[in-house]
Design a protein around this motif. Sequence first.
Motif, PDB file in Angstrom:
ATOM      1  N   ASN A 154       0.829  -1.212   0.000  1.00  0.00           N
ATOM      2  CA  ASN A 154       0.000   0.000   0.000  1.00  0.00           C
ATOM      3  C   ASN A 154       0.863   1.260   0.000  1.00  0.00           C
ATOM      4  OD1 ASN A 154      -2.412  -1.382  -0.025  1.00  0.00           O
ATOM      5  ND2 ASN A 154      -2.671  -1.360   2.191  1.00  0.00           N
ATOM      6  N   ALA A 155       1.936   1.240   0.796  1.00  0.00           N
ATOM      7  CA  ALA A 155       2.828   2.405   0.862  1.00  0.00           C
ATOM      8  C   ALA A 155       3.514   2.631  -0.493  1.00  0.00           C
ATOM      9  CB  ALA A 155       3.872   2.203   1.962  1.00  0.00           C
ATOM     10  N   VAL A 156       3.951   1.538  -1.114  1.00  0.00           N
ATOM     11  CA  VAL A 156       4.628   1.649  -2.417  1.00  0.00           C
ATOM     12  C   VAL A 156       3.633   2.125  -3.488  1.00  0.00           C
ATOM     13  CG1 VAL A 156       5.850   0.357  -4.227  1.00  0.00           C
ATOM     14  CG2 VAL A 156       6.384  -0.068  -1.825  1.00  0.00           C
ATOM     15  N   SER A 157       2.432   1.577  -3.441  1.00  0.00           N
ATOM     16  CA  SER A 157       1.395   1.960  -4.404  1.00  0.00           C
ATOM     17  C   SER A 157       1.089   3.454  -4.303  1.00  0.00           C
ATOM     18  CB  SER A 157       0.138   1.129  -4.112  1.00  0.00           C
ATOM     19  OG  SER A 157      -0.970   1.673  -4.743  1.00  0.00           O
ATOM     20  N   GLN A 158       0.952   3.954  -3.059  1.00  0.00           N
ATOM     21  CA  GLN A 158       0.656   5.375  -2.831  1.00  0.00           C
ATOM     22  C   GLN A 158       1.811   6.258  -3.304  1.00  0.00           C
ATOM     23  OE1 GLN A 158      -2.504   6.367  -1.814  1.00  0.00           O
ATOM     24  NE2 GLN A 158      -1.609   8.261  -2.603  1.00  0.00           N
ATOM     25  N   TYR A 159       3.035   5.829  -2.976  1.00  0.00           N
ATOM     26  CA  TYR A 159       4.221   6.597  -3.376  1.00  0.00           C
ATOM     27  C   TYR A 159       4.282   6.709  -4.903  1.00  0.00           C
ATOM     28  CZ  TYR A 159       9.017   8.289  -3.539  1.00  0.00           C
ATOM     29  OH  TYR A 159      10.134   9.057  -3.771  1.00  0.00           O
ATOM     30  N   ALA A 160       4.062   5.569  -5.566  1.00  0.00           N
ATOM     31  CA  ALA A 160       4.126   5.541  -7.034  1.00  0.00           C
ATOM     32  C   ALA A 160       3.011   6.399  -7.635  1.00  0.00           C
ATOM     33  CB  ALA A 160       4.021   4.108  -7.525  1.00  0.00           C
ATOM     34  N   LYS A 161       1.821   6.292  -7.061  1.00  0.00           N
ATOM     35  CA  LYS A 161       0.671   7.059  -7.566  1.00  0.00           C
ATOM     36  C   LYS A 161       0.962   8.555  -7.543  1.00  0.00           C
ATOM     37  CE  LYS A 161      -4.310   6.970  -6.999  1.00  0.00           C
ATOM     38  NZ  LYS A 161      -5.393   6.698  -6.052  1.00  0.00           N
ATOM     39  N   ASN A 162       1.610   9.006  -6.460  1.00  0.00           N
ATOM     40  CA  ASN A 162       1.971  10.426  -6.347  1.00  0.00           C
ATOM     41  C   ASN A 162       2.961  10.863  -7.428  1.00  0.00           C
ATOM     42  OD1 ASN A 162       0.325  10.697  -4.128  1.00  0.00           O
ATOM     43  ND2 ASN A 162       1.978  10.453  -2.633  1.00  0.00           N
ATOM     44  N   LYS A 163       3.658   9.897  -8.007  1.00  0.00           N
ATOM     45  CA  LYS A 163       4.604  10.205  -9.100  1.00  0.00           C
ATOM     46  C   LYS A 163       3.966   9.926 -10.454  1.00  0.00           C
ATOM     47  CE  LYS A 163       8.216  10.625  -6.319  1.00  0.00           C
ATOM     48  NZ  LYS A 163       9.428  11.416  -6.303  1.00  0.00           N
ATOM     49  N   GLY A 164       2.679   9.615 -10.450  1.00  0.00           N
ATOM     50  CA  GLY A 164       1.978   9.348 -11.709  1.00  0.00           C
ATOM     51  C   GLY A 164       2.250   7.964 -12.268  1.00  0.00           C
ATOM     52  N   VAL A 165       2.674   7.041 -11.393  1.00  0.00           N
ATOM     53  CA  VAL A 165       3.045   5.693 -11.837  1.00  0.00           C
ATOM     54  C   VAL A 165       2.014   4.678 -11.342  1.00  0.00           C
ATOM     55  CG1 VAL A 165       4.784   3.867 -11.554  1.00  0.00           C
ATOM     56  CG2 VAL A 165       5.518   6.240 -11.860  1.00  0.00           C
ATOM     57  N   GLU A 166       1.625   3.786 -12.244  1.00  0.00           N
ATOM     58  CA  GLU A 166       0.705   2.698 -11.908  1.00  0.00           C
ATOM     59  C   GLU A 166       1.532   1.507 -11.401  1.00  0.00           C
ATOM     60  OE1 GLU A 166      -2.545   0.206 -14.367  1.00  0.00           O
ATOM     61  OE2 GLU A 166      -1.759   1.978 -15.396  1.00  0.00           O
ATOM     62  N   THR A 167       0.983   0.734 -10.471  1.00  0.00           N
ATOM     63  CA  THR A 167       1.737  -0.421  -9.954  1.00  0.00           C
ATOM     64  C   THR A 167       0.898  -1.695  -9.998  1.00  0.00           C
ATOM     65  OG1 THR A 167       1.105   0.422  -7.774  1.00  0.00           O
ATOM     66  CG2 THR A 167       3.432   0.627  -8.368  1.00  0.00           C
ATOM     67  N   GLU A 168       1.617  -2.794 -10.116  1.00  0.00           N
ATOM     68  CA  GLU A 168       1.002  -4.123  -9.966  1.00  0.00           C
ATOM     69  C   GLU A 168       1.901  -4.871  -8.983  1.00  0.00           C
ATOM     70  OE1 GLU A 168       0.432  -6.269 -13.708  1.00  0.00           O
ATOM     71  OE2 GLU A 168       0.621  -8.173 -12.632  1.00  0.00           O
ATOM     72  N   PHE A 169       1.310  -5.723  -8.135  1.00  0.00           N
ATOM     73  CA  PHE A 169       2.098  -6.413  -7.114  1.00  0.00           C
ATOM     74  C   PHE A 169       2.010  -7.929  -7.279  1.00  0.00           C
ATOM     75  CE2 PHE A 169       1.236  -2.216  -5.560  1.00  0.00           C
ATOM     76  CZ  PHE A 169       2.429  -1.845  -4.996  1.00  0.00           C
ATOM     77  N   PHE A 170       3.119  -8.590  -6.991  1.00  0.00           N
ATOM     78  CA  PHE A 170       3.170 -10.055  -7.111  1.00  0.00           C
ATOM     79  C   PHE A 170       4.133 -10.587  -6.056  1.00  0.00           C
ATOM     80  CE2 PHE A 170       4.955 -14.011  -8.783  1.00  0.00           C
ATOM     81  CZ  PHE A 170       3.811 -14.681  -9.216  1.00  0.00           C
ATOM     82  N   GLN A 171       3.692 -11.600  -5.323  1.00  0.00           N
ATOM     83  CA  GLN A 171       4.593 -12.271  -4.372  1.00  0.00           C
ATOM     84  C   GLN A 171       4.502 -13.767  -4.583  1.00  0.00           C
ATOM     85  OE1 GLN A 171       3.948 -14.422  -1.436  1.00  0.00           O
ATOM     86  NE2 GLN A 171       6.143 -14.492  -1.022  1.00  0.00           N
ATOM     87  N   SER A 172       5.642 -14.429  -4.567  1.00  0.00           N
ATOM     88  CA  SER A 172       5.637 -15.887  -4.593  1.00  0.00           C
ATOM     89  C   SER A 172       6.861 -16.411  -3.860  1.00  0.00           C
ATOM     90  CB  SER A 172       5.631 -16.413  -6.026  1.00  0.00           C
ATOM     91  OG  SER A 172       5.623 -17.845  -5.996  1.00  0.00           O
TER      92      SER A 172
END
Length: 140
Positions: free
Chosen positions: A32-50
């Motif tokens: 969530n923190a990374v998503s918010q940070y990226a959004k503020n820079k105009g960047v879309e994010t997708e997350f994946f963990q395995s």
Amino acid sequence: MKILVMNGPNLHMLGKRKEQHYGTMTLEQLNNAVSQYAKNKGVETEFFQSNCEGRLIDKITQNTCDAIVLNAGAYTHYSYAIADAIECCGKPVIEVHLSDVENREDFRKISVLTPVCKAKFFGKKEKSYFEAIDFLVENK
Ligand code: DQA
């Protein structure tokens, strides 16, 4: 710009791992923190963990994002298979670590991924991920 943020083995356990190295955030809070940070820079994010090497390789080589921020966990230190995937995926991959891998056990100082990644940020907990996003924004 869309960035794929990938986390490898045992990072689903964040919040329960050693606080001095990994902090207190759960993976969901970190994402969530990374998503918010990226959004503020105009960047879309997708997350994946395995936790599985093969699933990480499948995702590195099959995704629709422009760049990848990768914390490969312990695979960092010995997975030539992940290194090969990074090398042939055709996208910039940034290596990140929450902890200060250069100042822990000797095996953590070795990264077989560094030679095939565009940059490496570590030792600043969630800020390592923020620095990776800044790098990608500045170098797109
Ligand atoms: C890590 C460091 C690795 O050595 C370790 O195996 C991890 C997490 C980090 O984020 O600091 O699982 O990649």
